[in-house]
Design an enzyme around this catalytic site. Structure first.
Site, short mmCIF file in Angstrom:
data_model
loop_
_atom_site.label_atom_id
_atom_site.label_comp_id
_atom_site.label_asym_id
_atom_site.label_seq_id
_atom_site.Cartn_x
_atom_site.Cartn_y
_atom_site.Cartn_z
N VAL A 98 -25.89 13.83 34.13
CA VAL A 98 -26.72 14.75 33.35
C VAL A 98 -26.98 16.03 34.14
CG1 VAL A 98 -28.94 15.05 32.18
CG2 VAL A 98 -27.73 12.86 32.01
N GLY A 158 -32.03 11.24 23.93
CA GLY A 158 -30.93 12.07 24.45
C GLY A 158 -30.89 13.44 23.81
N ASP A 177 -35.00 -0.72 27.68
CA ASP A 177 -34.75 0.73 27.55
C ASP A 177 -35.33 1.24 26.23
OD1 ASP A 177 -33.05 3.21 28.39
OD2 ASP A 177 -32.46 2.80 26.32
N LYS A 223 -38.75 3.85 25.59
CA LYS A 223 -38.77 5.00 24.67
C LYS A 223 -39.83 4.79 23.59
CE LYS A 223 -33.87 5.66 25.67
NZ LYS A 223 -32.51 5.20 25.35
N1 HSE Z 1 -28.51 3.25 28.20
C1 HSE Z 1 -29.07 4.01 27.13
C2 HSE Z 1 -28.28 3.79 25.86
C3 HSE Z 1 -29.13 5.47 27.39
O1 HSE Z 1 -27.31 3.04 25.87
O2 HSE Z 1 -28.64 4.37 24.85
C4 HSE Z 1 -30.18 5.82 28.37
O3 HSE Z 1 -31.45 5.55 27.87
#
Ligand code: HSE
Length: 434
Positions: A14, A134, A201, A205
């Site tokens: 990134v 993202g 993850d 979020k």
């Molecule tokens: N590993 C995450 C995904 C992206 O597969 O969406 C980073 O948060």
């Protein structure tokens, strides 16, 4: 034109995308923002790797403090990730009076309260757009576009790896393990995929979105999290036959007193817009009391989409600095003196998909439906699946869709069903999007 100095902590995928984007669109950004954004320092532990982007070697360093303490750096961009050194460096940057842009969801989900307080005390900007979604600027949507709404619900597909796995499981009838291998081969899943497939993850979020929408720091410990690791291919196929797709969904919903923050595989009707979000794409559906349903779709990860959102944040911070008005956008704005309560999973109401391997003898189906009824769980549809080939050791799969029911009642009914000896294995319970 005034210049605005950026210092990067972390020069990975990134980071390289951010440098590339800032170079590629430098002129355009200068016109839009009114300042020339210049990368002044970049720190990374590995300076030998070719990132495919041209930078003056003189600005590279292995010393992160040299970036933070460089007087020509106005905005520190943290792209290291995790809660170790990244937490220390973000803390130091804020204390040094530098504006910070970060994409670090884990840091904000686990230490958000501490980090936002530091930014507040220091009177500097802390922007975190790329921590969720993202390339989808969903954080900005909640902070700006929908700022006048009471948020009623957010439903998010927030992990591209899981969505890719689920898409392959459905389209090609793959079992989870094979779909995971395919995701790893395609470079999506990590070699240790737990953060993705076990739902954490997505949960990181989800708590950030919940905090933004409901104005208090939602600790990770109160989010209910179930991943997709134990999802059976047969349930993906049965759901498909019934007109649903299974998505790993973050469900965030407030009713004025309580908020639900949960992440779990969820049956989504095929004609719902979220059902058509496939492969690595992400989407968030937000319902505001004024806006009604709104939908945001895009790539939730990757070099350029994530860089797009990071650069958006850099642009905003630069504008604030130019206007002499840092802290223009507050982190988590408190909405009331008393934070809302997070609803326990046992107290939620949902529709459910249940799959039971029921013993194939007269009356067992009747026994099962009677127990559900006794616990107040109303049945919408029941079907016995497959022919003789679906039978295993005298058990047949029976799939039930319920009407809206309380989770605790469904659990109590399933416990009684298990105890009654009419099922051959633990029932499968999946929640449905209603
Ligand atoms: N590993 C995450 C995904 C992206 O597969 O969406 C980073 O948060």
């Amino acid at each position: 034109m005034k210049q605005m100095g950026v210092g990067l902590l972390g020069f990975g995928t990134v980071g390289a995308g951010v440098v590339d984007g800032l170079q590629r669109n430098r002129e355009l950004l200068a016109h839009r923002i009114g300042a020339d954004i210049v990368v002044r320092r970049i720190a990374d532990v590995d300076l030998s790797r070719d990132r495919g982007v041209a930078v003056d070697p003189a600005i590279l360093t292995t010393d992160a403090r040299a970036v933070i303490n460089d007087p020509s750096v106005d905005i520190v961009v943290e792209l290291i990730g995790g809660t170790g050194i990244a937490r220390t460096l973000v803390t130091e940057a804020l204390k040094a009076g530098k504006a910070v842009v970060t994409a670090n969801k884990k840091l904000l989900a686990e230490y958000g309260e501490e980090i936002f307080s530091l930014a507040e005390e220091a009177g500097v900007d802390l922007y975190f757009g790329a921590s969720v979604g993202g390339g989808i600027p969903i954080v900005r949507v909640l902070r700006e576009g929908l700022v006048g709404n009471t948020i009623q619900s957010l439903f998010g597909i927030l992990n591209g790896t899981c969505n890719y796995i689920l898409t392959r499981m459905e389209n090609e009838s793959l079992p989870f393990d094979e779909a995971l291998k395919a995701a790893q081969a395609a470079g999506y899943a990590e070699s240790n995929p737990s953060l993705d497939v076990d739902g954490f993850d997505t949960a990181h979020k989800a708590v950030i979105l919940a905090s933004l929408a409901y104005g208090f720091h939602v600790p990770m410990s109160v989010a209910a999290v179930e991943g997709i690791r134990s999802l059976a291919g047969v349930d993906v196929q049965f759901a498909r036959e019934l007109g649903y797709r299974i998505k790993l969904l973050a469900v965030i919903r407030g009713d004025g007193t309580e908020v639900e923050v949960r992440v779990h595989p969820t049956l989504v009707a095929r004609d719902h817009m979220l059902a058509s979000v496939s492969h690595v794409f992400n989407a968030v559906m937000v319902r505001g009391d004024l806006s009604g349903d709104t939908l945001y779709y895009g790539r939730g990860a990757g070099r350029e989409p994530t860089a797009s959102t990071v650069i958006g944040d850099i642009g905003d911070v630069a504008r604030n600095l130019l206007a002499g008005s840092p802290r223009h956008s507050r982190g988590i704005a408190k909405l009331s003196s008393e934070p809302l309560r997070v609803r326990a999973l046992s107290a939620i109401h949902s529709r459910y998909y249940l799959r039971l391997m029921v013993v194939d003898r007269a009356g067992s189906l009747g026994q099962f439906t009677t127990i559900l009824g006794k616990h107040g769980v109303s049945i919408h549809a029941v079907s016995q699946k497959g022919g003789a080939e679906a039978q295993e050791g005298g058990f047949v799969p029976v799939v039930t869709l319920t009407h809206l029911a309380r989770e605790a009642d469904v659990d109590a009914a399933l416990a009684e069903i298990r105890a009654a000896g009419i099922v051959g294995e633990d029932p499968v319970k999946l929640r449905m999007l209603d």
